[in-house]
Design an enzyme around this catalytic site. Structure first.
Site, PDB file in Angstrom:
ATOM      1  N   GLY A   1      23.641  10.089  71.804  1.00  0.00           N
ATOM      2  CA  GLY A   1      24.954  10.700  72.061  1.00  0.00           C
ATOM      3  C   GLY A   1      25.098  12.058  71.407  1.00  0.00           C
ATOM      4  O   GLY A   1      26.187  12.442  70.975  1.00  0.00           O
ATOM      5  N   ALA A   2      23.997  12.821  71.366  1.00  0.00           N
ATOM      6  CA  ALA A   2      24.033  14.129  70.695  1.00  0.00           C
ATOM      7  C   ALA A   2      24.731  15.191  71.549  1.00  0.00           C
ATOM      8  O   ALA A   2      24.971  16.297  71.079  1.00  0.00           O
ATOM      9  CB  ALA A   2      22.616  14.574  70.339  1.00  0.00           C
TER      10      ALA A   2
ATOM     11  N   ASN B   1      24.708   6.339  67.867  1.00  0.00           N
ATOM     12  CA  ASN B   1      26.064   6.918  67.914  1.00  0.00           C
ATOM     13  C   ASN B   1      26.684   6.880  69.307  1.00  0.00           C
ATOM     14  O   ASN B   1      27.903   6.803  69.418  1.00  0.00           O
ATOM     15  CB  ASN B   1      25.959   8.372  67.403  1.00  0.00           C
ATOM     16  CG  ASN B   1      27.135   9.210  67.849  1.00  0.00           C
ATOM     17  OD1 ASN B   1      28.229   9.101  67.300  1.00  0.00           O
ATOM     18  ND2 ASN B   1      26.933  10.052  68.876  1.00  0.00           N
TER      19      ASN B   1
ATOM     20  N   TYR C   1      36.821  -2.963  73.208  1.00  0.00           N
ATOM     21  CA  TYR C   1      36.214  -1.948  72.326  1.00  0.00           C
ATOM     22  C   TYR C   1      36.087  -2.513  70.907  1.00  0.00           C
ATOM     23  O   TYR C   1      35.038  -2.370  70.258  1.00  0.00           O
ATOM     24  CB  TYR C   1      37.091  -0.700  72.361  1.00  0.00           C
ATOM     25  CG  TYR C   1      36.557   0.496  71.601  1.00  0.00           C
ATOM     26  CD1 TYR C   1      35.459   1.213  72.068  1.00  0.00           C
ATOM     27  CD2 TYR C   1      37.173   0.927  70.421  1.00  0.00           C
ATOM     28  CE1 TYR C   1      34.992   2.321  71.385  1.00  0.00           C
ATOM     29  CE2 TYR C   1      36.714   2.034  69.736  1.00  0.00           C
ATOM     30  CZ  TYR C   1      35.616   2.727  70.217  1.00  0.00           C
ATOM     31  OH  TYR C   1      35.154   3.827  69.534  1.00  0.00           O
TER      32      TYR C   1
ATOM     33  N   ILE D   1      38.862  11.038  65.124  1.00  0.00           N
ATOM     34  CA  ILE D   1      38.034  12.227  64.911  1.00  0.00           C
ATOM     35  C   ILE D   1      38.243  13.151  66.114  1.00  0.00           C
ATOM     36  O   ILE D   1      37.910  12.783  67.254  1.00  0.00           O
ATOM     37  CB  ILE D   1      36.535  11.864  64.770  1.00  0.00           C
ATOM     38  CG1 ILE D   1      36.324  10.766  63.703  1.00  0.00           C
ATOM     39  CG2 ILE D   1      35.711  13.119  64.456  1.00  0.00           C
ATOM     40  CD1 ILE D   1      36.705  11.122  62.290  1.00  0.00           C
TER      41      ILE D   1
HETATM   42  N1  NAP Z   1      36.231  10.236  68.084  1.00  0.00           N
HETATM   43  C1  NAP Z   1      36.697   9.226  67.377  1.00  0.00           C
HETATM   44  O1  NAP Z   1      37.791   9.279  66.807  1.00  0.00           O
HETATM   45  C2  NAP Z   1      35.901   7.963  67.220  1.00  0.00           C
HETATM   46  C3  NAP Z   1      36.497   6.897  66.536  1.00  0.00           C
HETATM   47  C4  NAP Z   1      35.793   5.743  66.365  1.00  0.00           C
HETATM   48  C5  NAP Z   1      34.509   5.623  66.848  1.00  0.00           C
HETATM   49  N2  NAP Z   1      33.964   6.661  67.539  1.00  0.00           N
HETATM   50  C6  NAP Z   1      32.602   6.475  68.038  1.00  0.00           C
HETATM   51  O2  NAP Z   1      31.855   7.649  67.795  1.00  0.00           O
HETATM   52  C7  NAP Z   1      30.761   7.695  68.706  1.00  0.00           C
HETATM   53  C8  NAP Z   1      30.622   9.098  69.260  1.00  0.00           C
HETATM   54  O3  NAP Z   1      31.751   9.401  70.062  1.00  0.00           O
HETATM   55  P1  NAP Z   1      32.495  10.811  70.011  1.00  0.00           P
HETATM   56  O4  NAP Z   1      33.800  10.573  69.373  1.00  0.00           O
HETATM   57  O5  NAP Z   1      31.596  11.850  69.502  1.00  0.00           O
HETATM   58  O6  NAP Z   1      32.816  11.009  71.571  1.00  0.00           O
HETATM   59  P2  NAP Z   1      32.074  11.903  72.667  1.00  0.00           P
HETATM   60  O7  NAP Z   1      32.161  13.329  72.270  1.00  0.00           O
HETATM   61  O8  NAP Z   1      32.703  11.492  73.969  1.00  0.00           O
HETATM   62  O9  NAP Z   1      30.558  11.440  72.634  1.00  0.00           O
HETATM   63  C9  NAP Z   1      30.118  10.257  73.259  1.00  0.00           C
HETATM   64  C10 NAP Z   1      28.618  10.335  73.416  1.00  0.00           C
HETATM   65  O10 NAP Z   1      28.129   9.093  73.934  1.00  0.00           O
HETATM   66  C11 NAP Z   1      27.314   9.359  75.062  1.00  0.00           C
HETATM   67  N3  NAP Z   1      27.426   8.251  76.025  1.00  0.00           N
HETATM   68  C12 NAP Z   1      28.547   7.685  76.533  1.00  0.00           C
HETATM   69  N4  NAP Z   1      28.229   6.728  77.413  1.00  0.00           N
HETATM   70  C13 NAP Z   1      26.873   6.701  77.490  1.00  0.00           C
HETATM   71  C14 NAP Z   1      25.941   5.946  78.232  1.00  0.00           C
HETATM   72  N5  NAP Z   1      26.294   5.000  79.117  1.00  0.00           N
HETATM   73  N6  NAP Z   1      24.628   6.195  78.039  1.00  0.00           N
HETATM   74  C15 NAP Z   1      24.222   7.152  77.171  1.00  0.00           C
HETATM   75  N7  NAP Z   1      25.049   7.904  76.426  1.00  0.00           N
HETATM   76  C16 NAP Z   1      26.365   7.679  76.597  1.00  0.00           C
HETATM   77  C17 NAP Z   1      27.852  10.637  75.667  1.00  0.00           C
HETATM   78  O11 NAP Z   1      26.819  11.262  76.447  1.00  0.00           O
HETATM   79  P3  NAP Z   1      27.143  12.265  77.682  1.00  0.00           P
HETATM   80  O12 NAP Z   1      28.367  13.056  77.293  1.00  0.00           O
HETATM   81  O13 NAP Z   1      25.912  13.094  77.790  1.00  0.00           O
HETATM   82  O14 NAP Z   1      27.367  11.412  78.895  1.00  0.00           O
HETATM   83  C18 NAP Z   1      28.185  11.426  74.412  1.00  0.00           C
HETATM   84  O15 NAP Z   1      27.041  12.067  73.918  1.00  0.00           O
HETATM   85  C19 NAP Z   1      31.046   6.619  69.750  1.00  0.00           C
HETATM   86  O16 NAP Z   1      30.255   5.473  69.477  1.00  0.00           O
HETATM   87  C20 NAP Z   1      32.507   6.279  69.535  1.00  0.00           C
HETATM   88  O17 NAP Z   1      32.816   4.965  69.920  1.00  0.00           O
HETATM   89  C21 NAP Z   1      34.625   7.823  67.732  1.00  0.00           C
END
Ligand code: NAP
Length: 256
Positions: A17-18, A99, A165, A198
């Site tokens: 998820g980079a 991630n 979730y 975040i």
């Molecule tokens: N933001 C927050 O407040 C928050 C809070 C709690 C937990 N998290 C966790 O943090 C992690 C990162 O999320 P983020 O907040 O950085 O959101 P983000 O910017 O939407 O990043 C999500 C990443 O996951 C990848 N992804 C999603 N579905 C996928 C799939 N089916 N196969 C492969 N890759 C997939 C996306 O890839 P593409 O974009 O290339 O499709 C993207 O790189 C997640 O596990 C999320 O649940 C985030």
């Protein structure tokens, strides 16, 4: 005194998820620490390529590879590790940052379909299970490894999403604790970071996205959203601290 080895320099980190907010911040931070990188993306390859380009101009002595992989596909995950070996010349990563995550916001269980539940668990829990399984033989051979799962405040019942979730992220924490107990004696640590609210991410681009929810900035004790770099700080600390294992670290600005 046993050998203390917390060196990241020269290790290979796989960051899934980079192309997203938190994953990109983790990749940047581990690169700064001297790691080589294997980065994954799914729909946003251009973003991951741009990150790889940005980092590689800073230091051409280390390698960064970008891999498109659907976390929902077991075949893609197996292929990812084969491609990593072809690019980096080792059979698995030394550091795994699982991630990539998915979380369609559906607060009410009555609105969550079985398909949505299954898909969420497949991406958020089954993929980290498979990636760990595929990465572990290399770590065991070298008696050194760092595995960090990106969980969520949802794992302890908080956050703004539904039980699909929460279940996927709580499963991740349970799996982490089990694996930590089983591998502490072989130099491989397992921890998770459990973020909440975040910003600058696909899930939560800005404050407006959480207005009127439990995660509204008005409800966050520190009075703002977190930033991806703060998540990366915790991830890097976990990679550099081999005495810490089996821990879930809540990164939530004081939210419970
Ligand atoms: N933001 C927050 O407040 C928050 C809070 C709690 C937990 N998290 C966790 O943090 C992690 C990162 O999320 P983020 O907040 O950085 O959101 P983000 O910017 O939407 O990043 C999500 C990443 O996951 C990848 N992804 C999603 N579905 C996928 C799939 N089916 N196969 C492969 N890759 C997939 C996306 O890839 P593409 O974009 O290339 O499709 C993207 O790189 C997640 O596990 C999320 O649940 C985030």
């Amino acid at each position: 005194m046993a050998n203390v080895d917390n060196e990241i320099k020269g290790r290979l980190a796989l960051v899934t998820g980079a192309s997203g907010g938190i994953g990109a911040a983790c990749a940047r931070d581990l690169w700064l620490q001297g790691a080589s990188l294997a980065l994954t993306c799914y729909k946003n390859r251009a973003t991951a390529d741009a990150l790889a380009q940005e980092l590689s101009v800073q230091d051409q002595s280390r390698k960064i590879s970008v891999h498109v992989a659907d976390m929902g596909s077991a075949a893609d995950l197996k292929q990812l590790i084969l491609d990593l070996e072809a690019e980096h010349g080792q059979s698995g990563p030394d550091i795994l940052i699982a991630n990539a995550g998915y979380g369609r916001r559906i607060p009410n269980i009555l609105d969550i379909s079985l398909d949505e539940f299954e898909y969420t668990v497949r991406i958020n829990l089954q993929a980290p299970f498979m990636l760990t399984k595929l990465s572990l033989p290399h770590m065991l051979r070298h008696q050194w490894g760092r595995v960090v799962f990106v969980s969520s405040i949802a794992a302890i019942g908080g956050g703004i999403n539904g039980c699909h979730y929460a279940a996927s992220k709580a499963g991740l924490t349970g799996m982490m604790k089990n694996l930590a107990n089983k591998h502490a004696h072989v130099g491989i640590t397992f921890n998770d970071v459990a973020p909440a609210m975040i910003g600058e991410t696909g899930l939560i681009p800005d404050e407006k996205t959480v207005e009127g929810t439990a995660g509204d900035v008005k409800n966050i004790p520190v009075g703002r959203l977190g930033v991806p770099q703060e998540c990366a700080n915790v991830v890097t600390m976990l990679c550099r601290t081999g005495y810490m294992t089996g821990q879930s670290i809540l990164l939530s600005g004081g939210l419970k």
